[in-house]
Scaffold this motif. Structure first.
Motif, PDB file in Angstrom:
ATOM      1  N   GLU A  41      -5.094   5.711  13.654  1.00  0.00           N
ATOM      2  CA  GLU A  41      -4.412   5.108  12.341  1.00  0.00           C
ATOM      3  C   GLU A  41      -3.799   3.802  12.516  1.00  0.00           C
ATOM      4  O   GLU A  41      -3.619   3.057  11.690  1.00  0.00           O
ATOM      5  CB  GLU A  41      -3.142   5.960  11.854  1.00  0.00           C
ATOM      6  CG  GLU A  41      -3.853   7.381  11.060  1.00  0.00           C
ATOM      7  CD  GLU A  41      -4.625   7.010   9.904  1.00  0.00           C
ATOM      8  OE1 GLU A  41      -3.902   6.031   9.159  1.00  0.00           O
ATOM      9  OE2 GLU A  41      -5.446   7.995   9.354  1.00  0.00           O
ATOM     10  N   ASP A  42      -3.550   3.607  13.868  1.00  0.00           N
ATOM     11  CA  ASP A  42      -2.838   2.298  14.210  1.00  0.00           C
ATOM     12  C   ASP A  42      -3.809   1.108  13.933  1.00  0.00           C
ATOM     13  O   ASP A  42      -3.302  -0.111  13.600  1.00  0.00           O
ATOM     14  CB  ASP A  42      -2.611   2.250  15.791  1.00  0.00           C
ATOM     15  CG  ASP A  42      -1.784   3.318  16.313  1.00  0.00           C
ATOM     16  OD1 ASP A  42      -1.108   3.929  15.438  1.00  0.00           O
ATOM     17  OD2 ASP A  42      -1.609   3.731  17.430  1.00  0.00           O
ATOM     18  N   LEU A  43      -4.990   1.336  13.912  1.00  0.00           N
ATOM     19  CA  LEU A  43      -6.203   0.168  13.434  1.00  0.00           C
ATOM     20  C   LEU A  43      -5.755  -0.316  11.984  1.00  0.00           C
ATOM     21  O   LEU A  43      -5.668  -1.287  11.787  1.00  0.00           O
ATOM     22  CB  LEU A  43      -7.582   0.592  13.592  1.00  0.00           C
ATOM     23  CG  LEU A  43      -7.844   0.632  15.134  1.00  0.00           C
ATOM     24  CD1 LEU A  43      -9.075   1.273  15.218  1.00  0.00           C
ATOM     25  CD2 LEU A  43      -7.650  -0.519  16.071  1.00  0.00           C
ATOM     26  N   TYR A  44      -5.646   0.572  11.186  1.00  0.00           N
ATOM     27  CA  TYR A  44      -5.377   0.566   9.901  1.00  0.00           C
ATOM     28  C   TYR A  44      -4.127  -0.194   9.581  1.00  0.00           C
ATOM     29  O   TYR A  44      -3.800  -1.265   8.832  1.00  0.00           O
ATOM     30  CB  TYR A  44      -5.443   1.659   9.002  1.00  0.00           C
ATOM     31  CG  TYR A  44      -6.962   2.271   9.011  1.00  0.00           C
ATOM     32  CD1 TYR A  44      -7.935   1.692   8.012  1.00  0.00           C
ATOM     33  CD2 TYR A  44      -7.123   3.437   9.830  1.00  0.00           C
ATOM     34  CE1 TYR A  44      -9.207   2.286   8.198  1.00  0.00           C
ATOM     35  CE2 TYR A  44      -8.210   3.898   9.676  1.00  0.00           C
ATOM     36  CZ  TYR A  44      -9.451   3.287   8.922  1.00  0.00           C
ATOM     37  OH  TYR A  44     -10.772   3.925   8.962  1.00  0.00           O
ATOM     38  N   GLU A  45      -2.927   0.376  10.288  1.00  0.00           N
ATOM     39  CA  GLU A  45      -1.689  -0.316  10.048  1.00  0.00           C
ATOM     40  C   GLU A  45      -1.718  -1.662  10.495  1.00  0.00           C
ATOM     41  O   GLU A  45      -1.218  -2.643   9.779  1.00  0.00           O
ATOM     42  CB  GLU A  45      -0.454   0.471  11.017  1.00  0.00           C
ATOM     43  CG  GLU A  45      -0.478   1.952  10.482  1.00  0.00           C
ATOM     44  CD  GLU A  45       0.398   2.859  11.254  1.00  0.00           C
ATOM     45  OE1 GLU A  45       0.906   2.469  12.407  1.00  0.00           O
ATOM     46  OE2 GLU A  45       0.564   3.869  10.931  1.00  0.00           O
ATOM     47  N   ALA A  46      -2.306  -2.026  11.608  1.00  0.00           N
ATOM     48  CA  ALA A  46      -2.229  -3.323  12.259  1.00  0.00           C
ATOM     49  C   ALA A  46      -3.003  -4.440  11.141  1.00  0.00           C
ATOM     50  O   ALA A  46      -2.786  -5.325  10.967  1.00  0.00           O
ATOM     51  CB  ALA A  46      -2.817  -3.436  13.595  1.00  0.00           C
ATOM     52  N   HIS A  47      -4.188  -3.741  10.486  1.00  0.00           N
ATOM     53  CA  HIS A  47      -4.941  -4.543   9.890  1.00  0.00           C
ATOM     54  C   HIS A  47      -4.149  -4.756   8.489  1.00  0.00           C
ATOM     55  O   HIS A  47      -4.287  -5.874   7.837  1.00  0.00           O
ATOM     56  CB  HIS A  47      -6.233  -3.538   9.416  1.00  0.00           C
ATOM     57  CG  HIS A  47      -7.445  -4.708   9.339  1.00  0.00           C
ATOM     58  ND1 HIS A  47      -8.245  -4.497   7.985  1.00  0.00           N
ATOM     59  CD2 HIS A  47      -7.834  -5.801   9.845  1.00  0.00           C
ATOM     60  CE1 HIS A  47      -9.089  -5.369   8.124  1.00  0.00           C
ATOM     61  NE2 HIS A  47      -8.987  -6.050   9.313  1.00  0.00           N
ATOM     62  N   SER A  48      -3.290  -3.946   7.994  1.00  0.00           N
ATOM     63  CA  SER A  48      -2.530  -4.156   6.986  1.00  0.00           C
ATOM     64  C   SER A  48      -1.640  -4.925   7.036  1.00  0.00           C
ATOM     65  O   SER A  48      -1.192  -5.703   5.929  1.00  0.00           O
ATOM     66  CB  SER A  48      -1.991  -2.712   6.311  1.00  0.00           C
ATOM     67  OG  SER A  48      -1.207  -2.120   7.004  1.00  0.00           O
ATOM     68  N   ILE A  49      -0.951  -4.998   8.241  1.00  0.00           N
ATOM     69  CA  ILE A  49       0.343  -6.125   8.602  1.00  0.00           C
ATOM     70  C   ILE A  49      -0.585  -7.543   8.618  1.00  0.00           C
ATOM     71  O   ILE A  49       0.321  -8.237   8.014  1.00  0.00           O
ATOM     72  CB  ILE A  49       0.717  -5.755   9.950  1.00  0.00           C
ATOM     73  CG1 ILE A  49       1.401  -4.424   9.829  1.00  0.00           C
ATOM     74  CG2 ILE A  49       1.583  -6.746  10.390  1.00  0.00           C
ATOM     75  CD1 ILE A  49       1.938  -3.892  11.112  1.00  0.00           C
ATOM     76  N   ASP A  50      -1.672  -7.520   9.061  1.00  0.00           N
ATOM     77  CA  ASP A  50      -2.252  -9.023   8.693  1.00  0.00           C
ATOM     78  C   ASP A  50      -2.807  -9.377   7.341  1.00  0.00           C
ATOM     79  O   ASP A  50      -3.224 -10.221   7.242  1.00  0.00           O
ATOM     80  CB  ASP A  50      -3.575  -8.887   9.717  1.00  0.00           C
ATOM     81  CG  ASP A  50      -3.345  -8.951  11.108  1.00  0.00           C
ATOM     82  OD1 ASP A  50      -1.975  -9.173  11.451  1.00  0.00           O
ATOM     83  OD2 ASP A  50      -4.176  -8.091  11.935  1.00  0.00           O
ATOM     84  N   GLY A  51      -2.409  -8.268   6.423  1.00  0.00           N
ATOM     85  CA  GLY A  51      -2.609  -8.699   4.938  1.00  0.00           C
ATOM     86  C   GLY A  51      -4.144  -8.307   4.448  1.00  0.00           C
ATOM     87  O   GLY A  51      -4.478  -8.922   3.515  1.00  0.00           O
ATOM     88  N   ALA A  52      -4.831  -7.294   5.386  1.00  0.00           N
ATOM     89  CA  ALA A  52      -5.849  -6.958   4.772  1.00  0.00           C
ATOM     90  C   ALA A  52      -5.881  -6.021   3.420  1.00  0.00           C
ATOM     91  O   ALA A  52      -5.132  -5.023   3.638  1.00  0.00           O
ATOM     92  CB  ALA A  52      -6.604  -6.235   5.978  1.00  0.00           C
ATOM     93  N   SER A  53      -6.777  -6.030   2.542  1.00  0.00           N
ATOM     94  CA  SER A  53      -6.990  -5.292   1.472  1.00  0.00           C
ATOM     95  C   SER A  53      -7.510  -3.886   1.959  1.00  0.00           C
ATOM     96  O   SER A  53      -8.079  -3.745   3.219  1.00  0.00           O
ATOM     97  CB  SER A  53      -7.866  -5.805   0.380  1.00  0.00           C
ATOM     98  OG  SER A  53      -9.286  -6.144   0.764  1.00  0.00           O
ATOM     99  N   THR A  54      -7.156  -2.743   1.178  1.00  0.00           N
ATOM    100  CA  THR A  54      -8.120  -1.567   1.622  1.00  0.00           C
ATOM    101  C   THR A  54      -9.716  -1.693   1.771  1.00  0.00           C
ATOM    102  O   THR A  54     -10.349  -0.929   2.432  1.00  0.00           O
ATOM    103  CB  THR A  54      -7.692  -0.576   0.221  1.00  0.00           C
ATOM    104  OG1 THR A  54      -6.495  -0.281   0.174  1.00  0.00           O
ATOM    105  CG2 THR A  54      -8.397   1.069   0.649  1.00  0.00           C
TER     106      THR A  54
END
Length: 303
Positions: free
Chosen positions: A192-205
């Motif tokens: 799940e850390d990958l998705y959290e880090a990606h969302s912090i960078d502003g990535a969409s779903t």
């Protein structure tokens, strides 16, 4: 004295072979002999309806296959069925897997219910879908009539195009859950850390799905594709119960043609040649899938 790594690896390999050899012997007994027997029989002419004693025919059965229009039609039917059902099952299975991977109340119960279609006997499901698509008493016609989409019942299993669509629909309903379970296992291995880090960078779903989920899920997708291709290409019971290969051979698959050649016409030599060609096609797909799976693992780093 510490033993070198090469010695340790060598002993581990010997232990591995020692544990695997019994299983290999069983596989040779169960699979190798029938396959070898089919290869040998494919070079013979043996038809219990006309010739009791087998005669060596060389590649005569394979030459006969080249001019067999019915064989090529069954190959086309099987290819259409396999590719259509495979694409639909992968797309729908991915959607179901993503839904089941979410945290919600009663998720365990929903996961159990989702696997029921795949666990049910294929013949029973085929009989159920045969009644669903019945032109006089079928539920599907009744729904379309009530919605005003059609004016009269459609004979779904009595027309070539709609019969193939009905068989594909039944197979997709049954085996989508199998694909979703395989993909769900892969989804749960993604941190799940990958998705959290990606969302912090502003990535969409959608970006997270395309850049994280799909690359890391590629090995599971290839495994699901391999399993489903082999199962769909050798489909028999679903089609036999629903349509029997009709109408006019429009849903006759290779497995049904082989069954008819061997069991109805007692042409064992030609039937064995059909089995060999089908086996070689599946073997080629397996080798290709194994190559792609190895490359996917190297790219993603998944062991």
């Amino acid at each position: 004295m510490v033993q070198p790594n090469s010695t340790i690896r060598s002993r581990e390999k010997m232990t591995g072979w020692f544990l695997v050899i019994p299983a290999l012997l069983i596989l040779l007994l169960v699979y190798a002999f029938p396959i070898g027997r089919a290869f040998w029989l494919s070079f013979l002419t043996q038809n219990l309806g006309t010739e009791l004693q087998p005669e060596f025919n060389g590649i005569g059965n394979y030459i006969r296959m080249i001019g067999d229009g019915r064989f090529w039609q069954t190959i086309l039917n099987t290819t259409v069925f396999t590719l259509s059902s495979l694409v639909l099952e992968l797309v729908l299975g991915m959607g179901v897997a993503l839904m089941l991977n979410q945290a919600f109340r009663g998720r365990g119960i929903v996961r159990t219910i989702a696997i029921i279609p795949w666990a049910l006997p294929t013949a029973l499901i085929a009989l159920t879908w045969r009644w669903i698509f019945n032109d006089q008493y079928g539920v599907w016609n009744d729904i379309l009539l009530r919605l005003g989409i059609i004016d009269q019942g459609i004979n779904w299993l009595g027309q070539p195009t709609t019969a193939m669509m009905a068989v594909i629909a039944a197979d997709v309903w049954k085996t989508t859950s199998f694909v979703s379970i395989l993909l769900l296992a892969g989804l749960q291995s993604i941190p799940e850390d990958l998705y959290e880090a990606h969302s912090i960078d502003g990535a969409s779903t959608w970006q997270s799905f395309r850049q994280i989920t799909l690359p890391l899920l590629l090995p599971q997708i290839l495994i699901a594709t391999l399993f489903r291709f082999a199962q769909a290409f050798g489909i028999f019971d679903l089609v036999q119960v629903m349509t029997g290969g009709g109408p006019a051979g429009s849903t006759e698959m290779v497995s049904l043609y082989i069954y008819s050649t061997v069991m109805r016409y007692l042409d064992f030599g030609y039937g064995a040649a059909l089995v060999v060609v089908t086996f070689l096609i599946l073997l080629g797909v397996v080798l290709l899938a194994n190559y792609l799976l190895s490359r996917a693992r190297n790219v993603t780093g998944v062991e």
